[in-house]
Design a protein around this motif. Structure first.
Motif, mmCIF file in Angstrom:
data_model
loop_
_atom_site.group_PDB
_atom_site.id
_atom_site.type_symbol
_atom_site.label_atom_id
_atom_site.label_comp_id
_atom_site.label_asym_id
_atom_site.label_seq_id
_atom_site.Cartn_x
_atom_site.Cartn_y
_atom_site.Cartn_z
ATOM 1 N N ALA A 133 0.821 -1.215 0.000
ATOM 2 C CA ALA A 133 0.000 0.000 0.000
ATOM 3 C C ALA A 133 0.854 1.264 0.000
ATOM 4 C CB ALA A 133 -0.920 -0.004 1.221
ATOM 5 N N SER A 134 2.071 1.180 0.510
ATOM 6 C CA SER A 134 2.938 2.357 0.558
ATOM 7 C C SER A 134 3.276 2.874 -0.837
ATOM 8 C CB SER A 134 4.225 2.025 1.314
ATOM 9 O OG SER A 134 4.902 0.938 0.709
ATOM 10 N N LEU A 135 3.260 2.000 -1.850
ATOM 11 C CA LEU A 135 3.574 2.434 -3.206
ATOM 12 C C LEU A 135 2.474 3.318 -3.783
ATOM 13 C CD1 LEU A 135 5.146 -0.745 -4.840
ATOM 14 C CD2 LEU A 135 6.264 1.113 -3.604
ATOM 15 N N ASP A 136 1.278 3.237 -3.232
ATOM 16 C CA ASP A 136 0.182 4.069 -3.716
ATOM 17 C C ASP A 136 0.439 5.546 -3.444
ATOM 18 O OD1 ASP A 136 -1.106 1.778 -4.551
ATOM 19 O OD2 ASP A 136 -2.309 1.589 -2.733
ATOM 20 N N ASP A 137 1.366 5.847 -2.523
ATOM 21 C CA ASP A 137 1.715 7.237 -2.254
ATOM 22 C C ASP A 137 2.368 7.903 -3.458
ATOM 23 O OD1 ASP A 137 0.748 6.895 0.283
ATOM 24 O OD2 ASP A 137 2.705 6.676 1.241
ATOM 25 N N LEU A 138 2.798 7.101 -4.435
ATOM 26 C CA LEU A 138 3.395 7.652 -5.652
ATOM 27 C C LEU A 138 2.353 8.210 -6.600
ATOM 28 C CD1 LEU A 138 6.017 4.819 -6.252
ATOM 29 C CD2 LEU A 138 6.534 7.186 -5.636
ATOM 30 N N GLY A 139 1.087 8.032 -6.291
ATOM 31 C CA GLY A 139 0.017 8.608 -7.102
ATOM 32 C C GLY A 139 -0.005 8.065 -8.517
ATOM 33 N N LEU A 140 -0.073 8.969 -9.503
ATOM 34 C CA LEU A 140 -0.124 8.555 -10.902
ATOM 35 C C LEU A 140 1.159 7.871 -11.345
ATOM 36 C CD1 LEU A 140 -1.822 11.688 -12.537
ATOM 37 C CD2 LEU A 140 -2.894 9.525 -11.875
ATOM 38 N N HIS A 141 2.226 8.064 -10.575
ATOM 39 C CA HIS A 141 3.517 7.467 -10.922
ATOM 40 C C HIS A 141 3.742 6.129 -10.224
ATOM 41 C CE1 HIS A 141 4.539 11.244 -12.876
ATOM 42 N NE2 HIS A 141 4.089 11.858 -11.800
ATOM 43 N N ALA A 142 2.716 5.611 -9.568
ATOM 44 C CA ALA A 142 2.819 4.291 -8.936
ATOM 45 C C ALA A 142 2.897 3.217 -10.017
ATOM 46 C CB ALA A 142 1.613 4.044 -8.037
#
Length: 417
Positions: A133-142
């Motif tokens: 879930a921490s990768l979702d912090d990258l937003g559109l760049h996830a």
């Protein structure tokens, strides 16, 4: 019945080969698996326009739109219907289509899926329980999806992981600190995240394994291509007891641009990032920049003031308010504390500010050969860029004297790269 121009049975078989845990009761599940696998090869890592399109329409519809050559105007209307607005949307989608369409190849997608199944690699989707879930912090760049090999339990350890990064040309001092830090963090219940490179990365992984801890390695190429090759045994061992992860399909080669983009995953995956040893222009400062941009706590280990190998760490502490950490206990404390505001490094590091080249120039250089001239369309396909963007980057690189145009195409001449 066909999907994406292929027999549905072929799609289902390939999808189940890399994502056997999917919900077979959902008719669209194999199509989504196949589409996301295809997107990992069509778009370069961190492509925000691809992230926008897939997030708005779904991977299957987005892939269908590219295959059926939808116009940018039609795509923009469809995306806006999903609630996304933006004045430059049509222009961004047009440029995206120019990047993606040259890479459309069902044969390459099929080959990468077959290769993944051969090496027991799996595809992780954002809807899967194991998805970090921490990768979702990258937003559109996830990442649109993640390829991985290893123990599924490794992903459960990510909320309590620390990223240890640093110079490839590490000194004995740096490697000793990395070893002590990784072992001490493992003893405190933390997992170790790094990039499997020579130097600090490799020592951090080895120490975690020696302490019977969990470690995850994020690669800049396919999970079937162990890079660097000198770490083949190490990466194989990580895949046995931890996890080896990439957002690129099997067979994909690591490039300088992909290393820079890989760094954002390392920074996002950990609860904190610690730079153990880094020169003034070390690539690990790029990872630090991504950590700052994401609001992750950032630490740096001081070194001898006379050592160029620690100049980057001293810069992080002096100029960017990184926390000075010297022991595993202090690193563990950092991972459990609040957010540190590092505005300046966010601006510089997240954009790869430690490199004088633009992202377009780096990608074009990655796509060039020093021996075989390559025409602009081939460079665009290899770099995942539009021909217009390639021509612009080639112009700047030509003025800088690092590329040259031959009768049959362009070559890199190496100076200044």
């Amino acid at each position: 019945m066909t999907l994406f121009g292929l027999e549905e049975s072929v799609i289902v078989g390939l999808a189940r080969g890399v994502h056997p845990g999917g919900d077979e009761s959902e008719r669209d599940a194999p199509a989504d698996v196949f589409a996301r696998a295809a997107w990992t090869g069509i778009a370069e890592p961190g492509d925000g326009v691809a992230g926008l399109l897939v997030g708005s329409l779904g991977a299957s519809v987005a892939l269908t739109a590219v295959l059926e050559t939808w116009t940018p105007e039609r795509l923009a209307v469809t995306v806006r219907e999903s609630g996304v607005a933006g004045e430059e949307l049509e222009s961004e989608l047009e440029q995206g289509l120019q990047r993606w369409r040259p890479r459309l190849s069902s044969a390459e997608v099929i080959h990468s899926l077959q290769q993944a199944a051969r090496v027991s690699a799996r595809l992780l989707l954002p809807s899967d329980p194991l998805w970090p879930a921490s990768l979702d912090d990258l937003g559109l760049h996830a990442p649109i999806a993640l390829w991985w090999r290893g123990d599924p339990a490794a992903f459960h350890a990510l909320p309590h992981a620390v990223a240890l990064v640093g110079a490839r040309a590490a000194t004995g001092y740096g490697e000793h600190v990395a070893m002590e830090a990784a072992a001490g963090l493992v003893d405190r219940g933390f997992a170790i995240v790094s990039g499997a490179a020579y130097g600090i990365d490799g020592m951090a992984h080895r120490a975690a394994l020696a302490s019977e801890g969990i470690t995850l390695a994020f690669l800049a190429g396919g999970v079937d291509r162990h890079y660097p090759t000198g770490h083949d045994a190490l990466i194989s061992r990580i895949a046995e007891v931890g996890a080896v992860v990439s957002e690129l399909p099997c067979g994909a080669a690591p490039t300088k641009w992909r290393f820079l983009q890989r760094n954002r995953l390392i920074a996002a995956a950990g609860a904190a990032t610690v730079v153990v040893e880094a020169g003034w222009r070390s690539g690990s400062l790029n990872t630090a920049g991504h950590a700052a941009a994401l609001g992750r706590p950032l630490g740096a280990v001081p070194g001898p003031v006379t050592s160029p190998a620690s100049a980057g760490c001293h810069r992080l502490i002096r100029e960017f308010d990184a926390v000075c950490v010297t022991t595993a206990a202090e690193m563990a404390e950092l991972a459990g504390e609040g957010v540190w505001a590092l505005d300046r490094i966010e601006a510089e590091g997240a954009a790869g500010g430690t490199d004088s080249r633009t992202s377009e120039e780096i990608r074009v250089l990655d796509a060039l050969s020093r021996r075989s001239p390559r025409p602009v369309p081939d460079i665009a396909r290899r770099a995942g860029m539009s021909t217009a963007a390639v021509l612009g980057a080639l112009g700047a690189l030509d003025l800088d004297g690092v590329v040259s145009e031959r009768e049959t195409g362009w070559v890199s001449i190496g100076r200044g790269t």
